[in-house]
Design a protein around this motif. Structure first.
Motif, mmCIF file in Angstrom:
data_model
loop_
_atom_site.group_PDB
_atom_site.id
_atom_site.type_symbol
_atom_site.label_atom_id
_atom_site.label_comp_id
_atom_site.label_asym_id
_atom_site.label_seq_id
_atom_site.Cartn_x
_atom_site.Cartn_y
_atom_site.Cartn_z
ATOM 1 N N ARG A 186 0.810 -1.217 0.000
ATOM 2 C CA ARG A 186 0.000 0.000 0.000
ATOM 3 C C ARG A 186 0.847 1.272 0.000
ATOM 4 O O ARG A 186 0.483 2.273 -0.619
ATOM 5 N N HIS A 187 1.999 1.235 0.661
ATOM 6 C CA HIS A 187 2.748 2.478 0.862
ATOM 7 C C HIS A 187 4.081 2.548 0.113
ATOM 8 O O HIS A 187 4.716 3.597 0.121
ATOM 9 N N GLU A 211 4.676 2.640 -3.029
ATOM 10 C CA GLU A 211 4.611 3.521 -4.195
ATOM 11 C C GLU A 211 5.150 4.912 -3.878
ATOM 12 O O GLU A 211 5.860 5.519 -4.680
ATOM 13 N N ALA A 212 4.832 5.418 -2.682
ATOM 14 C CA ALA A 212 5.235 6.781 -2.329
ATOM 15 C C ALA A 212 6.736 6.931 -2.189
ATOM 16 O O ALA A 212 7.257 8.044 -2.288
ATOM 17 N N LEU A 217 9.135 4.665 -3.790
ATOM 18 C CA LEU A 217 9.910 3.891 -4.757
ATOM 19 C C LEU A 217 11.020 4.711 -5.390
ATOM 20 O O LEU A 217 12.129 4.214 -5.608
ATOM 21 N N GLU A 218 10.757 5.975 -5.688
ATOM 22 C CA GLU A 218 11.765 6.784 -6.353
ATOM 23 C C GLU A 218 12.519 7.693 -5.397
ATOM 24 O O GLU A 218 13.616 8.139 -5.705
ATOM 25 N N GLU A 228 1.651 -7.883 -5.814
ATOM 26 C CA GLU A 228 1.993 -6.492 -5.508
ATOM 27 C C GLU A 228 3.473 -6.343 -5.174
ATOM 28 O O GLU A 228 4.137 -5.400 -5.612
ATOM 29 N N ILE A 251 6.722 -4.544 -7.165
ATOM 30 C CA ILE A 251 7.663 -3.611 -6.537
ATOM 31 C C ILE A 251 9.096 -4.060 -6.793
ATOM 32 O O ILE A 251 9.983 -3.232 -7.079
ATOM 33 N N ARG A 263 10.019 -2.873 -10.273
ATOM 34 C CA ARG A 263 10.211 -1.426 -10.395
ATOM 35 C C ARG A 263 11.482 -0.981 -9.695
ATOM 36 O O ARG A 263 12.151 -0.047 -10.146
ATOM 37 N N GLN A 316 -4.509 -3.812 -12.106
ATOM 38 C CA GLN A 316 -3.153 -4.041 -11.618
ATOM 39 C C GLN A 316 -2.330 -4.840 -12.627
ATOM 40 O O GLN A 316 -1.127 -4.619 -12.783
ATOM 41 N N ALA A 353 -1.107 -2.418 -15.112
ATOM 42 C CA ALA A 353 -0.042 -1.582 -14.538
ATOM 43 C C ALA A 353 1.289 -2.326 -14.558
ATOM 44 O O ALA A 353 2.343 -1.742 -14.862
ATOM 45 N N ALA A 366 4.784 -1.437 -16.622
ATOM 46 C CA ALA A 366 6.109 -1.397 -16.003
ATOM 47 C C ALA A 366 7.082 -2.308 -16.747
ATOM 48 O O ALA A 366 8.250 -1.950 -16.971
#
Length: 494
Positions: A271-272, A274-275, A277-278, A300, A304, A307, A337, A340, A344
């Protein structure tokens, strides 16, 4: 503590320093009168010196440590950087302190305690000069001599003056690195509990309205928590704190507690992540390393993994986890998903110049209905152009943008078409027109944070046109945007 929070704290401290009255030339940070400097770094002969001290550095993420490394390597006259932690950190070039460097000397203990001298002798022998213990001894006179001051003595000196309910609440609250209203509510502590702790005299500091206990005090309370509270109860506390932090919009902090609740850890990371990753990939990697068993194969988390590999410049290493993620999402019936993950993987293969492998990923993009399916079609159209099928690529660009949700990706279709079709065909005017339109659109709204990449494409087109000054100005702007958006090194590669 992630890098962004560390960098923000440094920026705020430097801003306060700039607002302060300027020091006179030759001012410097003094050494203690009876100590030798622990390293050979003289202050600048001209201009004000600046000392930055980072305490509790053991809580910094690897990305945040990179901030310190960059700061340490900066050629700033008069700058001193001091990092304090309760364990060794992977920081090269820093002169190390031994505990003796930070301990009170016998003379300092005597000066603090005053007469009679035997009291100072007893305290110094019992505490080894550790500042926290000396301070507690000075206020309570309860630390015993003989060089073996026990943890029980320290615990009693800290907690005995407090009501039993406050003692028990403090032990539970030690589970979180700081005590604020969100944590107090999550742990169901009484109203005003944080204020009671502030007035307790326990060594602490205030950080943005939160109570942060002295690291040694918190370590002592955590040991008592682990000793006196069963594992199931500790998991319950972690879950409560995590839920409270989630409700307060502090997701990455919540994950650190969800990781202590095995059945919730994988979902929280998914859930978190994504915020971060970069902006903090090392933190996300550490989170993933804490998850084992069947949960680790969740699509999921495999997405990750892929990515992270792309962000680290290893696009081919992303193929296996992203392919596994696609299969996992499709088996679950999660169309959005799955697409998505397809996108990627298409990006990873395009970066690796495996254009022929991109095309199958876009099959069915026109009928999928997933919001990101048009973008997968756009990446496939760019791959077609790279393989020499320019007319087919143009047709796919136009069909992808015409789909529902396709207009969200129109700037990327323009930019890719400019680079892969117009430039190759020699139509540099069309290339510049399209890429400028893409930049203008992303300047208005950039939901995917990719303006820097498109600016880099514009710079490449300007260079192709022989407009070197414009190209240099555009790539400088791309770098500035990338730094603000924390996009990592891919813009620099372009």
């Amino acid at each position: 503590i992630p890098a962004l929070r560390a960098a923000r704290a440094l920026a705020e401290a430097l801003a306060r320093h700039d607002r302060a009255a300027p020091a006179a030339p030759g001012d410097h940070v003094p050494e203690p009168a009876d100590r030798e400097p622990p390293f050979d770094q003289a202050p600048a002969p001209h201009g004000p010196a600046l000392a930055i001290a980072i305490d509790d550095a053991e809580h910094l993420s690897e990305d945040a440590l990179d901030v310190l490394r960059a700061l340490a390597e900066a050629e700033v006259p008069g700058l001193r950087l001091v990092v304090l932690a309760d364990r060794d950190l992977p920081l090269e070039g820093f002169a190390g302190f031994e505990p003796a460097h930070l301990a009170f000397t016998h003379r300092e203990v005597a000066a603090l305690l005053g007469p009679p001298p035997p009291a100072a002798e007893s305290v110094w022998s019992a505490t080894g000069g550790r500042p926290l213990l000396v301070a507690i001894a000075a206020s309570t006179r309860s630390v015993t001599p003989s060089g073996a001051s026990s943890e029980g003595d320290l615990e009693a000196a800290l907690l005995d003056p407090l009501p039993p309910a406050v003692q028990e609440g403090l032990v539970d609250a030690a589970l979180a690195p700081e005590l604020d209203d969100a944590v107090a509510r999550a742990l169901e502590l009484p109203d005003g509990f944080a204020e009671v702790v502030r007035r307790s005299g326990i060594p602490q500091r205030d950080e943005a309205g939160a109570v942060v206990l002295h690291p040694l005090v918190r370590a002592l309370l955590v040991r008592r928590l682990e000793r006196d509270r069963p594992a199931g109860y500790r998991q319950l506390l972690h879950g409560r704190v995590a839920a409270g932090l989630d409700a307060a919009g502090r997701g990455p902090e919540a994950v650190e507690h969800w990781l202590e609740v095995p059945e919730r850890a994988a979902a929280a990371v998914a859930r978190h992540a994504e915020a971060l990753l970069e902006t903090a990939p090392a933190t996300v990697t550490r989170w993933l390393g804490r998850i084992g068993g069947p949960e680790r194969t969740a699509p999921e988390l495999r997405a990750i993994d892929g990515r992270l590999a792309v962000a680290a410049g290893r696009p081919l290493d992303a193929v296996e986890p992203l392919h596994a993620a696609i299969l996992g999402f499709e088996a679950r019936g999660d169309v959005n998903q799955a697409w998505a993950a397809r996108l990627a993987l298409a990006d990873a293969l395009a970066i690796a110049e495996r254009y022929d492998a991109v095309l199958p990923l876009a099959r069915g993009f026109e009928t999928a209905g997933a919001p990101v399916a048009p973008m997968t079609g756009i990446v496939a159209a760019a791959a077609e152009a790279a393989l020499g099928s320019f007319d087919a690529a143009v047709e796919h660009f136009e069909r992808a943008v015409a789909l529902p949700h396709g207009d969200n990706f129109a700037p990327f279709a323009d930019a890719f078409r400019a680079i892969w079709v117009d430039v190759v065909r020699g139509d540099l005017d069309a290339a510049r027109r399209r890429v400028r339109a893409a930049v203008a659109a992303l300047e208005r709204i950039d939901p995917f944070g990719r303006l820097a990449y498109v600016l880099a494409m514009q710079a490449a087109i300007e260079e192709e046109r022989g407009e070197d000054a414009a190209a240099l100005a555009t790539i400088a702007r791309a770098r500035a945007v990338a730094a603000r958006m924390a996009l990592g090194g891919r813009v620099e590669d372009v």
